[in-house]
Every structure is written in structure tokens, then in C-alpha cells.
Design a protein around this motif. Structure first.
Motif, short mmCIF file in Angstrom:
data_model
loop_
_atom_site.label_atom_id
_atom_site.label_comp_id
_atom_site.label_asym_id
_atom_site.label_seq_id
_atom_site.Cartn_x
_atom_site.Cartn_y
_atom_site.Cartn_z
N LEU A 68 0.82 -1.20 0.00
CA LEU A 68 0.00 0.00 0.00
C LEU A 68 0.86 1.26 0.00
CD1 LEU A 68 -2.51 -1.15 2.76
CD2 LEU A 68 -2.88 -1.23 0.28
N ARG A 69 0.21 2.36 -0.38
CA ARG A 69 0.83 3.68 -0.26
C ARG A 69 -0.18 4.66 0.31
NH1 ARG A 69 3.68 5.57 -5.73
NH2 ARG A 69 1.89 4.52 -6.69
N LEU A 70 0.32 5.64 1.03
CA LEU A 70 -0.51 6.73 1.53
C LEU A 70 -0.28 7.94 0.64
CD1 LEU A 70 -2.43 7.71 3.85
CD2 LEU A 70 -0.37 8.58 4.97
N VAL A 71 -1.38 8.53 0.16
CA VAL A 71 -1.26 9.71 -0.69
C VAL A 71 -2.06 10.86 -0.09
CG1 VAL A 71 -0.85 8.38 -2.80
CG2 VAL A 71 -3.21 9.01 -2.17
N MET A 72 -1.74 12.07 -0.55
CA MET A 72 -2.42 13.27 -0.09
C MET A 72 -2.94 14.04 -1.28
SD MET A 72 -0.84 16.40 2.21
CE MET A 72 -0.29 17.40 0.83
N MET A 73 -4.06 14.73 -1.09
CA MET A 73 -4.61 15.57 -2.16
C MET A 73 -4.03 16.98 -2.03
SD MET A 73 -8.59 16.60 -3.02
CE MET A 73 -9.02 15.03 -3.81
N PRO A 74 -3.25 17.43 -3.00
CA PRO A 74 -2.74 18.80 -2.94
C PRO A 74 -3.83 19.80 -3.32
CG PRO A 74 -2.02 17.75 -4.97
CD PRO A 74 -2.77 16.71 -4.20
N GLU A 75 -3.62 21.05 -2.95
CA GLU A 75 -4.61 22.09 -3.24
C GLU A 75 -4.85 22.26 -4.74
OE1 GLU A 75 -6.67 23.93 -1.23
OE2 GLU A 75 -5.99 22.50 0.28
N SER A 76 -3.85 21.90 -5.53
CA SER A 76 -3.97 22.08 -6.99
C SER A 76 -4.94 21.08 -7.63
CB SER A 76 -2.60 21.94 -7.63
OG SER A 76 -2.02 20.67 -7.31
N THR A 77 -5.27 19.99 -6.94
CA THR A 77 -6.13 18.96 -7.53
C THR A 77 -7.58 19.45 -7.60
OG1 THR A 77 -4.77 17.06 -6.94
CG2 THR A 77 -7.13 16.67 -7.11
N GLN A 78 -8.18 19.20 -8.74
CA GLN A 78 -9.59 19.53 -8.94
C GLN A 78 -10.38 18.22 -9.01
OE1 GLN A 78 -10.79 23.10 -10.02
NE2 GLN A 78 -9.03 23.32 -8.67
N ARG A 79 -11.23 18.00 -8.00
CA ARG A 79 -12.15 16.86 -8.04
C ARG A 79 -13.54 17.42 -7.77
NH1 ARG A 79 -13.72 12.38 -3.74
NH2 ARG A 79 -14.90 11.00 -5.12
N LYS A 80 -14.38 17.42 -8.77
CA LYS A 80 -15.66 18.11 -8.69
C LYS A 80 -16.74 17.21 -8.07
CE LYS A 80 -14.05 21.81 -10.57
NZ LYS A 80 -13.85 23.02 -9.73
N ALA A 81 -17.54 17.82 -7.19
CA ALA A 81 -18.74 17.14 -6.70
C ALA A 81 -19.74 17.04 -7.86
CB ALA A 81 -19.34 17.92 -5.54
N ASP A 82 -20.69 16.14 -7.72
CA ASP A 82 -21.67 15.89 -8.78
C ASP A 82 -22.40 17.20 -9.13
OD1 ASP A 82 -23.86 15.11 -10.35
OD2 ASP A 82 -24.07 13.20 -9.30
N PRO A 83 -22.23 17.69 -10.37
CA PRO A 83 -22.82 18.99 -10.74
C PRO A 83 -24.35 18.98 -10.79
CG PRO A 83 -21.86 17.92 -12.66
CD PRO A 83 -21.46 17.10 -11.47
N ARG A 84 -24.96 17.80 -10.77
CA ARG A 84 -26.42 17.76 -10.72
C ARG A 84 -26.95 18.28 -9.39
NH1 ARG A 84 -27.63 11.63 -11.77
NH2 ARG A 84 -25.76 11.51 -10.44
N TYR A 85 -26.09 18.26 -8.37
CA TYR A 85 -26.52 18.68 -7.03
C TYR A 85 -25.68 19.83 -6.49
CZ TYR A 85 -28.59 14.06 -7.48
OH TYR A 85 -29.30 12.96 -7.93
N ALA A 86 -24.40 19.80 -6.72
CA ALA A 86 -23.52 20.88 -6.26
C ALA A 86 -23.48 21.93 -7.37
CB ALA A 86 -22.12 20.32 -5.98
N GLU A 87 -24.21 23.00 -7.17
CA GLU A 87 -24.48 23.94 -8.25
C GLU A 87 -23.41 25.00 -8.44
OE1 GLU A 87 -28.32 25.52 -7.41
OE2 GLU A 87 -29.36 23.61 -7.76
N HIS A 88 -22.40 25.02 -7.60
CA HIS A 88 -21.41 26.08 -7.67
C HIS A 88 -20.02 25.55 -8.03
CE1 HIS A 88 -24.41 28.83 -6.05
NE2 HIS A 88 -24.68 27.91 -5.15
N ASN A 89 -20.00 24.41 -8.73
CA ASN A 89 -18.74 23.85 -9.24
C ASN A 89 -17.76 23.51 -8.12
OD1 ASN A 89 -17.32 22.99 -11.57
ND2 ASN A 89 -16.06 24.84 -11.53
#
Length: 267
Positions: free
Chosen positions: A121-142
Motif C-alpha cells: 500500500l501507499r498513503l497519498v495526499m490531495m494537494p490544493e492544486s487537484t480539482q475533483r468536482k462534486a456531482d454537478p447535478r446537485y452541487a451547483e457552484h462547481n
């Protein structure tokens, strides 16, 4: 009856133990430190407590210089992970249907987790530069989201759990449902009707019900899996093929919230 924020929770490493806080900072992709780290396998795909039950027995603590990841039953058996990795190497990872960029954290953490869980296994971190969008059908502000399943925040009322426990042979704790916010002073499932709420001075949008999975059937204290609470919830909280408990939420304001803050529902 006044509604108040009675509990605040974060889960820094996806699928490992949660931390109850008395105050926290809101950020677009979730509370500060919430699910910014994740454990991946040799295929760079996240692993989950749903499959690896023993992850329930690994806890996390916030230290001044980083995360402490440790065995609940043997806290001395631990590894410390810096908040900012010294040698962060980019790695493309998969979490559910999303493929996003993460960075490695430390070989020491990789070795410790691999030993505890018996996998490479490896442990990873999400940097601030990563863009992972919530489902746009519900999260209306991108909105962006962390490594959480789908949305930045999860809210559940204490009355909803109390009502469920009244139906169960053995009561369970809120930890089964891994919320960020627990709200006291409501009727059961009042959160189903909310659209806009404020906690303290910060505004939030309630975007969709949370469909629950088998993770809720794993006892977070023992890592033992059983039929409840999904079996009972299915008898009165089913909508199509989904069993609903709690509400997914996005944030409109950034700042500090604290236990005891007043919660107001807006039309």
C-alpha cells in the motif's frame, strides 16, 4: 427548542478512524484536514473499510507537526505523517469513478500501513492544486471535494439516530455513519426538508440525501460486520434501491465553526 451543532467530526485518512473536534475550519472541499489523505493499492486505487474491515481499528490524531496514525488497541504502534510531505511525488489515483492527481507522503507511512493491512500500500495526499468536482447535478457552484465519497460535508440530526436506535435490538453510535456535523434539537429526519442552513455565522447548502452502504454495518469499535443498521433502515428509509440516512452538504462561507453553535434553517 433551539437547534445546535452538538458534534464535529473529521476523518483525515479515508476509511480510517474519525476525530471529534470542538472547533474546525470550513474549506470548499470539506473541513480542514478531512479526507485529504487516502490509502491506495498497487493499482493506485483507493482501498476501503468496506472490504478491509481492520481499517476500522486504525485511528488518527492531529499533532502539531502532522498526523499520527496508530493502532487503537496499541497506540504506541504508530507512524507520524507530516502535513506537508518532504518528498511529494505526483501519482494519479482512482477514487470511485474519479481519476485525480495526488502526491506521495512518506515511505515510512507506506511500510507501516502495508504491514498492518497485509498488502502493498501507499498513503497519498490531495494537494490544493487537484480539482475533483462534486456531482454537478446537485452541487451547483462547481465545488471541489476531497477524497470523500461524493460531497464535502455530511450532516445528520441526533434525533434521526435516536429514532433508529428505538427500532434496533442493540443501539449503535453516530460513528457508524461518519458525519461531519451532528445537529441536536430537531425532530427525527428534519434534515430531509432542509435546503439552506447556517451554523454559527456560516452558510451551507443541503444538496441531496446520503445513500448508505455496508460500511455502516461495520462496528467501528470492533471491526465486526453484521446486518444492522441497514436491515432496519431498509424497512422505512428506502427510496428505490437506496437506503437514505443523513444529508450531503456544501459550504458557502469559510471560517470557524464550534460545538454549541446555533443552527438556523433558512427557506
Amino acid at each position: 427548542m433551539a437547534m445546535t451543532l452538538s458534534e464535529i467530526w473529521i476523518y483525515p485518512v479515508k476509511s480510517l478512524g474519525g476525530i471529534r473536534l470542538t472547533k474546525a475550519l470550513t474549506e470548499e472541499r470539506g473541513l480542514q484536514y478531512d479526507r485529504r489523505w487516502m490509502v491506495i493499492d498497487e493499482e493506485n486505487v483507493f482501498i476501503t473499510q468496506r472490504v478491509h474491515l481492520q481499517m476500522a481499528l486504525i485511528d488518527v490524531a492531529l499533532l502539531e507537526n502532522g498526523l499520527k496514525i496508530f493502532l487503537r488497541n496499541n497506540p504506541e504502534d504508530s507512524v507520524t505523517v507530516p502535513y506537508e510531505p518532504a518528498t511529494a511525488l505526483p501519482v494519479t489515483v482512482k477514487v470511485w469513478d474519479d481519476t485525480v492527481e495526488a502526491v506521495t507522503v512518506s515511505e515510512e507511512a507506506d511500510a507501516w500501513l502495508s504491514h498492518q493491512l497485509g498488502l502493498n500500500l501507499r498513503l497519498v495526499m490531495m494537494p490544493e492544486s487537484t480539482q475533483r468536482k462534486a456531482d454537478p447535478r446537485y452541487a451547483e457552484h462547481n465545488e471541489n471535494v476531497s477524497f470523500a465519497d461524493g460531497f464535502p460535508y455530511l450532516v445528520i440530526s441526533q434525533a434521526s439516530l435516536d429514532e433508529l436506535n428505538g427500532r434496533l435490538a442493540e443501539p449503535i453510535t453516530m460513528r457508524r455513519f461518519r458525519p461531519n456535523f451532528v445537529i441536536s434539537g430537531t425532530e427525527p429526519f428534519a434534515e430531509d426538508q432542509w435546503k439552506h442552513i447556517s451554523i454559527g455565522n456560516l452558510r451551507f447548502e443541503v444538496v441531496k440525501p446520503c445513500a448508505r452502504c455496508v460500511l455502516t454495518t461495520i462496528n467501528p469499535e470492533t471491526a465486526v460486520k453484521g446486518p444492522e443498521p441497514l436491515k432496519t433502515l431498509a424497512s422505512y428509509r428506502r427510496n428505490g434501491n437506496k437506503i437514505l440516512f443523513g444529508q450531503n452538504v456544501t459550504v458557502r462561507d469559510f471560517g470557524e465553526i464550534k460545538e454549541g453553535d446555533q443552527v438556523v434553517v433558512h427557506t
